[in-house]
Write an enzyme that holds these catalytic residues in place. Structure first.
Site, PDB file in Angstrom:
ATOM      1  CG  LEU A  39    -122.665  24.237   1.844  1.00 50.00           C
ATOM      2  CD1 LEU A  39    -122.835  23.032   0.914  1.00 50.00           C
ATOM      3  CD2 LEU A  39    -122.404  23.781   3.273  1.00 50.00           C
ATOM      4  N   GLY A  40    -119.063  27.294   2.185  1.00 44.30           N
ATOM      5  CA  GLY A  40    -117.916  28.068   1.682  1.00 44.30           C
ATOM      6  C   GLY A  40    -117.673  29.327   2.504  1.00 44.30           C
ATOM      7  N   GLY A  41    -118.698  29.760   3.243  1.00 46.93           N
ATOM      8  CA  GLY A  41    -118.530  30.864   4.196  1.00 46.93           C
ATOM      9  C   GLY A  41    -118.223  32.208   3.555  1.00 46.93           C
ATOM     10  N   GLY A 180    -110.710  53.371   7.064  1.00 45.76           N
ATOM     11  CA  GLY A 180    -109.926  52.182   7.379  1.00 45.76           C
ATOM     12  C   GLY A 180    -108.976  51.821   6.252  1.00 45.76           C
ATOM     13  NE  ARG A 267    -114.746  39.563   8.331  1.00 44.38           N
ATOM     14  CZ  ARG A 267    -115.913  39.564   7.680  1.00 44.38           C
ATOM     15  NH1 ARG A 267    -116.270  40.622   6.967  1.00 44.38           N
ATOM     16  NH2 ARG A 267    -116.726  38.535   7.737  1.00 44.38           N
ATOM     17  CG  HIS A 443     -82.623  34.320 -16.141  1.00 42.73           C
ATOM     18  ND1 HIS A 443     -82.720  35.564 -15.548  1.00 42.73           N
ATOM     19  CD2 HIS A 443     -82.335  34.536 -17.458  1.00 42.73           C
ATOM     20  CE1 HIS A 443     -82.497  36.492 -16.463  1.00 42.73           C
ATOM     21  NE2 HIS A 443     -82.259  35.905 -17.632  1.00 42.73           N
TER      22      HIS A 443
HETATM   23  C1  FAD Z   1    -113.687  41.493   1.635  1.00 40.00           C
HETATM   24  C2  FAD Z   1    -112.865  40.384   2.238  1.00 40.00           C
HETATM   25  C3  FAD Z   1    -111.748  39.922   1.579  1.00 40.00           C
HETATM   26  C4  FAD Z   1    -110.987  38.899   2.124  1.00 40.00           C
HETATM   27  N1  FAD Z   1    -109.883  38.479   1.449  1.00 40.00           N
HETATM   28  C5  FAD Z   1    -109.120  37.489   1.974  1.00 40.00           C
HETATM   29  C6  FAD Z   1    -107.995  36.999   1.275  1.00 40.00           C
HETATM   30  O1  FAD Z   1    -107.671  37.442   0.174  1.00 40.00           O
HETATM   31  N2  FAD Z   1    -107.275  36.011   1.843  1.00 40.00           N
HETATM   32  C7  FAD Z   1    -107.597  35.484   3.069  1.00 40.00           C
HETATM   33  O2  FAD Z   1    -106.901  34.582   3.549  1.00 40.00           O
HETATM   34  N3  FAD Z   1    -108.653  35.937   3.752  1.00 40.00           N
HETATM   35  C8  FAD Z   1    -109.430  36.910   3.237  1.00 40.00           C
HETATM   36  N4  FAD Z   1    -110.529  37.336   3.905  1.00 40.00           N
HETATM   37  C9  FAD Z   1    -110.815  36.746   5.225  1.00 40.00           C
HETATM   38  C10 FAD Z   1    -111.465  35.369   5.077  1.00 40.00           C
HETATM   39  O3  FAD Z   1    -112.651  35.503   4.326  1.00 40.00           O
HETATM   40  C11 FAD Z   1    -111.751  34.803   6.452  1.00 40.00           C
HETATM   41  O4  FAD Z   1    -110.560  34.786   7.195  1.00 40.00           O
HETATM   42  C12 FAD Z   1    -112.290  33.382   6.346  1.00 40.00           C
HETATM   43  O5  FAD Z   1    -113.487  33.345   5.615  1.00 40.00           O
HETATM   44  C13 FAD Z   1    -112.544  32.826   7.743  1.00 40.00           C
HETATM   45  O6  FAD Z   1    -112.987  31.510   7.623  1.00 40.00           O
HETATM   46  P1  FAD Z   1    -113.846  30.834   8.762  1.00 40.00           P
HETATM   47  O7  FAD Z   1    -114.027  29.398   8.345  1.00 40.00           O
HETATM   48  O8  FAD Z   1    -113.274  31.102  10.077  1.00 40.00           O
HETATM   49  O9  FAD Z   1    -115.264  31.559   8.763  1.00 40.00           O
HETATM   50  P2  FAD Z   1    -116.238  32.139   7.663  1.00 40.00           P
HETATM   51  O10 FAD Z   1    -115.696  32.069   6.311  1.00 40.00           O
HETATM   52  O11 FAD Z   1    -116.677  33.451   8.207  1.00 40.00           O
HETATM   53  O12 FAD Z   1    -117.446  31.107   7.716  1.00 40.00           O
HETATM   54  C14 FAD Z   1    -118.211  30.945   8.867  1.00 40.00           C
HETATM   55  C15 FAD Z   1    -119.512  30.288   8.479  1.00 40.00           C
HETATM   56  O13 FAD Z   1    -120.239  29.980   9.664  1.00 40.00           O
HETATM   57  C16 FAD Z   1    -121.624  30.201   9.445  1.00 40.00           C
HETATM   58  N5  FAD Z   1    -122.252  30.356  10.760  1.00 40.00           N
HETATM   59  C17 FAD Z   1    -122.065  31.368  11.651  1.00 40.00           C
HETATM   60  N6  FAD Z   1    -122.757  31.109  12.780  1.00 40.00           N
HETATM   61  C18 FAD Z   1    -123.396  29.934  12.580  1.00 40.00           C
HETATM   62  C19 FAD Z   1    -124.242  29.127  13.394  1.00 40.00           C
HETATM   63  N7  FAD Z   1    -124.563  29.479  14.631  1.00 40.00           N
HETATM   64  N8  FAD Z   1    -124.733  27.980  12.873  1.00 40.00           N
HETATM   65  C20 FAD Z   1    -124.413  27.604  11.598  1.00 40.00           C
HETATM   66  N9  FAD Z   1    -123.608  28.317  10.796  1.00 40.00           N
HETATM   67  C21 FAD Z   1    -123.087  29.450  11.297  1.00 40.00           C
HETATM   68  C22 FAD Z   1    -121.629  31.461   8.570  1.00 40.00           C
HETATM   69  O14 FAD Z   1    -122.843  31.526   7.856  1.00 40.00           O
HETATM   70  C23 FAD Z   1    -120.422  31.212   7.676  1.00 40.00           C
HETATM   71  O15 FAD Z   1    -120.792  30.549   6.479  1.00 40.00           O
HETATM   72  C24 FAD Z   1    -111.349  38.333   3.371  1.00 40.00           C
HETATM   73  C25 FAD Z   1    -112.481  38.776   4.033  1.00 40.00           C
HETATM   74  C26 FAD Z   1    -113.244  39.784   3.469  1.00 40.00           C
HETATM   75  C27 FAD Z   1    -114.468  40.248   4.194  1.00 40.00           C
END
Ligand code: FAD
Length: 471
Positions: A39-41, A180, A267, A443
């Site tokens: 949870l939290g991704g 990169g 990504r 300020h």
């Molecule tokens: C190193 C790093 C640093 C970052 N720093 C920043 C930052 O400072 N600020 C910022 O805004 N963004 C940042 N990001 C980007 C940010 O993390 C992503 O844009 C954001 O997490 C995307 O959210 P999301 O909900 O689309 O997906 P995600 O956070 O990728 O979550 C998707 C979820 O879906 C789940 N899932 C996938 N397929 C399935 C399935 N078939 N069934 C069930 N579950 C599934 C995965 O397990 C995951 O938990 C960073 C990314 C990285 C890698």
């Protein structure tokens, strides 16, 4: 677990999916949230939060090392990787518990497994080999993204790493080679250089942070060089090999070595095995195509976040979640839906110093045929910046020449990621540069640099010595 019928099923519990779930629950919808990992991704577990926790540790280290300049003696300031990692895990864990509690208290049904579309209004979840069905008229795909790979530098998890691997590394690499120079590569460069690694960035474009205002990437490059980070631009990589470390040979014959190699070249959207084809939805290399309302080509099936390929940032995923859920309520009430608005999307890079940007760059405005006026103001002329020792930096505001409307803001300097919120709000509300000059900024604060940059658009910032008039 039993099959269920709800109003909304969401695949993926990142900042897109879990926020959509909570918002929908606030409005009385019955929601099932399917998550195969945490949870939290990515945002919470391997992205925004863990990296910023490390940025905070190295920020303190930098300050402690420079403390004597502030009149404070600190005998020894040293980084302890194990303790930094432990703190990172603790912060992530605390937030993960919070997300779970929020979902549970909002009566969101959490289904821990991998979901796929299995027909109209139907999601099939694989929970460790056991199959559960969830039915709903509305489904949101929020499955996020994963690190892209280079065919000639495949991840081995030992010498060739992706960002997930580098985040949990227990020993500091003596030499870190990064392919990169986007925001993730630059943030890791900044972290590991401060910790003591010798860092080299190989970037294929002619600047760091391609896509952002040119001056920002150039300023960061200068700052990196001062911090001992080697930046190689226009780097065309011919081969990558491993042998007790990793080495990258460029087409021009130069060879760079690292004990570890980080590949951070963007990504990839998680679109595989989602059953999209069962709903007639065709994903492409950018992700799942959606309209202005985040709906896919299949009515009732939405996609949000990184999987859509639009602005892959956590706050964009969250904003898209809001738009989808509010439009579901509009549909219920028969009112007009609201399209997603991308005019003022902030993006921040947590390097040292920070970088933050919102809206149009001068270059992009010119490409669109919009005449602009630009105001710049250096941090070095701000009292608070001198007081805190954060004089490296600049604020640049871009306004439409004809109307004075703020089109964009670009900041390099301490706390840029906090400052950009003010520019974002002004741009989102359609403010003009003149209105910014008529606003009172406290300020002494770094925010005064925004006021003075707006004044610079009219050629009259107070704290810049005017050029003598031409004779
Ligand atoms: C190193 C790093 C640093 C970052 N720093 C920043 C930052 O400072 N600020 C910022 O805004 N963004 C940042 N990001 C980007 C940010 O993390 C992503 O844009 C954001 O997490 C995307 O959210 P999301 O909900 O689309 O997906 P995600 O956070 O990728 O979550 C998707 C979820 O879906 C789940 N899932 C996938 N397929 C399935 C399935 N078939 N069934 C069930 N579950 C599934 C995965 O397990 C995951 O938990 C960073 C990314 C990285 C890698």
């Amino acid at each position: 677990m039993q099959d269920c019928a709800v109003d909304l099923v969401i695949l993926g519990a990142g900042p897109g999916g879990y926020v959509a779930a909570i918002r929908a629950a606030h409005h009385g919808l019955k929601v099932a949230l399917v998550e195969e990992r945490h949870l939290g991704g990515v945002c919470l577990h391997t992205g925004c939060i863990p990296t910023k926790t490390m940025v905070a540790s190295v920020g303190l280290l930098r300050q402690a090392r420079a403390a004597a300049q502030w009149g404070v003696e600190i005998a020894q300031a040293e980084a302890q990787m194990a303790a930094i990692n432990a703190r990172r895990q603790k912060v992530v864990q605390q937030l993960a518990v919070g997300v779970k509690m929020l979902l549970e208290k909002n009566l969101v049904q959490i289904i821990p497994g991998r979901g796929r579309l299995a027909g109209p209004g139907l999601v099939e979840v694989d929970i460790g080999g056991h199959r559960q069905l969830a039915r709903a008229n509305t489904i949101i795909v929020a499955t996020g993204s994963r690190p892209s790979e280079l065919p000639f530098a495949k991840r081995d998890g030992v010498h060739i790493l992706n960002s997930d691997d580098l985040l949990v590394i227990s020993e500091l690499p003596a030499d870190l080679l990064i392919i990169g120079g986007g925001y993730i590569g630059c943030e890791f460069a900044s972290i590991f250089a401060a910790l003591g690694s010798k860092v080299t960035i190989l970037e294929a474009c002619d600047r760091l942070l391609p896509g952002m205002d040119k001056e920002l990437g150039q300023a960061l490059e200068r700052s990196f060089k001062r911090a001992g980070v080697q930046v190689v631009l226009n780097a065309k990589i011919a081969t990558v090999t491993t042998d007790g470390g990793a080495q990258a040979a460029l087409e021009d014959g130069q060879v760079f070595r690292g004990t570890k190699l980080l590949v951070s070249v963007g990504r990839k959207p998680n679109v595989e095995n989602l059953g999209l084809e069962t709903r007639g939805v065709q994903a492409n290399e950018r992700g799942i195509p959606v309209d202005d309302f985040l709906q896919t080509s299949c009515p009732g099936l939405y996609a949000i976040g990184d999987v859509t390929g639009r602005f892959p940032l956590a706050h964009v995923a969250t904003a898209q979640a809001r738009v989808v859920v509010e439009n579901l309520l509009h549909a219920r009430e028969g009112t007009a839906p609201e399209p997603m608005n991308y005019d003022a999307v902030p993006a921040c890079v947590f390097t040292y110093p920070e970088i933050a940007t919102v809206g149009l760059t001068e270059e992009e405005a010119a490409r669109r045929g919009i005449a602009t006026r630009v105001g710049r103001f250096p941090f070095a002329a701000i009292g608070k910046a001198l007081a805190t020792g954060e004089t490296e930096g600049i604020v640049k505001l871009v306004a439409e020449a004809q109307t004075g409307r703020l089109l964009g803001g670009h900041i390099f300097g301490g706390h840029a990621a906090e400052l950009i919120g003010q520019v974002t709000l002004a741009a989102r509300l359609g403010a003009t540069a003149r209105q910014v000059t008529e606003t009172i900024f406290a300020h002494p604060t770094l925010s005064e640099s925004i006021l003075e940059a707006a004044e610079a658009i009219f050629g009259k910032p107070v704290h810049i010595i005017p050029r003598p008039a031409a004779k």
